[in-house]
Design a protein around this motif. Structure first.
Motif, PDB file in Angstrom:
ATOM      1  N   THR A 201      72.564  53.798 103.386  1.00  0.00           N
ATOM      2  CA  THR A 201      72.860  52.945 102.240  1.00  0.00           C
ATOM      3  C   THR A 201      73.050  51.488 102.641  1.00  0.00           C
ATOM      4  O   THR A 201      73.454  51.197 103.775  1.00  0.00           O
ATOM      5  CB  THR A 201      74.110  53.436 101.485  1.00  0.00           C
ATOM      6  N   THR A 202      72.759  50.590 101.696  1.00  0.00           N
ATOM      7  CA  THR A 202      73.158  49.191 101.852  1.00  0.00           C
ATOM      8  C   THR A 202      74.622  49.076 101.425  1.00  0.00           C
ATOM      9  O   THR A 202      75.196  50.024 100.875  1.00  0.00           O
ATOM     10  CB  THR A 202      72.271  48.264 100.995  1.00  0.00           C
ATOM     11  N   ASP A 203      75.221  47.911 101.656  1.00  0.00           N
ATOM     12  CA  ASP A 203      76.679  47.816 101.543  1.00  0.00           C
ATOM     13  C   ASP A 203      77.209  47.628 100.121  1.00  0.00           C
ATOM     14  O   ASP A 203      78.425  47.591  99.919  1.00  0.00           O
ATOM     15  CB  ASP A 203      77.227  46.726 102.459  1.00  0.00           C
ATOM     16  N   GLY A 204      76.331  47.529  99.120  1.00  0.00           N
ATOM     17  CA  GLY A 204      76.816  47.450  97.741  1.00  0.00           C
ATOM     18  C   GLY A 204      77.672  48.649  97.385  1.00  0.00           C
ATOM     19  O   GLY A 204      78.656  48.544  96.653  1.00  0.00           O
ATOM     20  N   LEU A 205      77.300  49.819  97.926  1.00  0.00           N
ATOM     21  CA  LEU A 205      78.045  51.056  97.659  1.00  0.00           C
ATOM     22  C   LEU A 205      79.468  50.973  98.202  1.00  0.00           C
ATOM     23  O   LEU A 205      80.418  51.426  97.569  1.00  0.00           O
ATOM     24  CB  LEU A 205      77.313  52.249  98.297  1.00  0.00           C
ATOM     25  N   THR A 206      79.624  50.382  99.377  1.00  0.00           N
ATOM     26  CA  THR A 206      80.922  50.377 100.047  1.00  0.00           C
ATOM     27  C   THR A 206      81.817  49.228  99.604  1.00  0.00           C
ATOM     28  O   THR A 206      83.028  49.272  99.808  1.00  0.00           O
ATOM     29  CB  THR A 206      80.737  50.295 101.573  1.00  0.00           C
ATOM     30  N   GLU A 207      81.230  48.204  98.999  1.00  0.00           N
ATOM     31  CA  GLU A 207      82.012  47.025  98.614  1.00  0.00           C
ATOM     32  C   GLU A 207      82.397  47.026  97.139  1.00  0.00           C
ATOM     33  O   GLU A 207      83.045  46.096  96.667  1.00  0.00           O
ATOM     34  CB  GLU A 207      81.232  45.745  98.943  1.00  0.00           C
ATOM     35  N   CYS A 208      82.026  48.065  96.414  1.00  0.00           N
ATOM     36  CA  CYS A 208      82.331  48.117  94.981  1.00  0.00           C
ATOM     37  C   CYS A 208      83.832  48.283  94.756  1.00  0.00           C
ATOM     38  O   CYS A 208      84.455  49.164  95.358  1.00  0.00           O
ATOM     39  CB  CYS A 208      81.574  49.281  94.342  1.00  0.00           C
ATOM     40  N   PRO A 209      84.425  47.463  93.881  1.00  0.00           N
ATOM     41  CA  PRO A 209      85.850  47.633  93.564  1.00  0.00           C
ATOM     42  C   PRO A 209      86.076  48.910  92.754  1.00  0.00           C
ATOM     43  O   PRO A 209      85.192  49.353  92.022  1.00  0.00           O
ATOM     44  CB  PRO A 209      86.165  46.389  92.723  1.00  0.00           C
ATOM     45  N   GLY A 210      87.229  49.517  92.917  1.00  0.00           N
ATOM     46  CA  GLY A 210      87.595  50.658  92.081  1.00  0.00           C
ATOM     47  C   GLY A 210      87.091  52.010  92.555  1.00  0.00           C
ATOM     48  O   GLY A 210      87.394  53.039  91.944  1.00  0.00           O
ATOM     49  N   VAL A 211      86.300  52.025  93.617  1.00  0.00           N
ATOM     50  CA  VAL A 211      85.852  53.294  94.210  1.00  0.00           C
ATOM     51  C   VAL A 211      86.154  53.251  95.708  1.00  0.00           C
ATOM     52  O   VAL A 211      86.477  52.200  96.245  1.00  0.00           O
ATOM     53  CB  VAL A 211      84.336  53.550  93.989  1.00  0.00           C
TER      54      VAL A 211
END
Length: 267
Positions: A201-211
């Motif tokens: 995965t790219t880092d959008g998945l890991t940087e999302c607030p609330g998850v």
């Protein structure tokens, strides 16, 4: 009929406000360009996926560009240029193929014509290349994309994440391969007998607030509880629901390994 390959650059199709799940043979590819209401208006991710069931391999690249998607397109075009050589190498046995791949990928990034093109481009990209050949997983990573491998024997010992985020490494206008010592990480992993799940995965998945998807355990809970397509879609739905701005690209697939893997001598 399932596709046998996929090539995509985010600037061609952004998927802003739109989730897309595509199959490439046994591989699920999920794309989401972020929420426009959170400020997303472009997508600088990209991916390239090849599969060959008969020769028992998958080849996948995920890219996360910065500033523009030009460097993403540049890298993908370079791999397409080397496509025949890469596929010829992957047609060999794992022992021979993965040893040759180490040299071939380095040669590809250090090609003088490619490096000159990088100097002239705008922006740079992180790049994670993952190959599964027979019972082995091979990777080459520049930058902050992520690789997980899920298998019960590994997770019982707390092993899930094979590639962590590595900052200040890129290919493009700023180029790690211009350094006197090029900086990247690479590795090989013997997969365990039974069902193995590969997750990039790219880092959008890991940087999302609330998850809490920066935790590999949370990603595994989702992916092990659902089918591939459903799991990838659930992750993207969750970050969309939590107003993520950054784009996210996920590549995931499962492999059933029949051979016994290495065990300690005292068992």
């Amino acid at each position: 009929m399932k596709n046998s390959n996929l090539t995509w650059v985010g600037s061609d199709q952004t998927f802003v406000d739109e989730i897309d799940i595509t199959r490439v043979q046994n591989i699920a590819v999920g794309r989401f360009g972020g929420n426009s209401e959170s400020g997303s208006y472009k997508n600088e991710d990209g991916c390239l996926v090849w599969g060959n069931e008969a020769e028992n391999w998958e080849f996948a690249i995920v890219l996360d560009g910065h500033k523009t998607a030009q460097s993403v397109e540049l890298v993908i075009n370079q791999f397409i240029k080397y496509e025949n050589e890469i596929k010829l190498v992957l047609s060999e046995s794992a022992g021979s193929a993965l040893k040759k791949l180490d040299h071939l990928i380095l040669e590809l990034f250090q090609d003088p014509v490619f490096m000159e093109s990088c100097r002239k481009t705008t922006g740079e990209t992180a790049c994670l290349i993952v190959v599964r050949k027979e019972k082995y997983l091979w990777w080459f990573s520049v930058g902050d994309c992520i690789l997980h491998l899920f298998h019960p024997e590994l997770t019982a010992l707390g092993e899930r994440q094979l590639v962590q985020r590595s900052f200040y490494e890129w290919v493009g206008e700023v180029n790690t391969f211009e350094l006197p010592v090029p900086c990247y990480s690479t590795g090989k992993k013997e997969m365990r007998k039974g069902l193995n799940q590969v997750f990039m995965t790219t880092d959008g998945l890991t940087e999302c607030p609330g998850v809490s998807f920066e935790e590999a355990t949370e990603v595994q809970k989702v992916m092990s509880g659902m089918g591939l397509d459903e799991g990838v879609k659930f992750l993207l739905d969750e970050i969309k629901r939590n107003h993520v701005r950054d784009s996210t690209t996920i590549i995931a697939w499962s492999v059933e390994i029949e051979e016994t893997a290495s065990l300690p001598s005292d068992l």
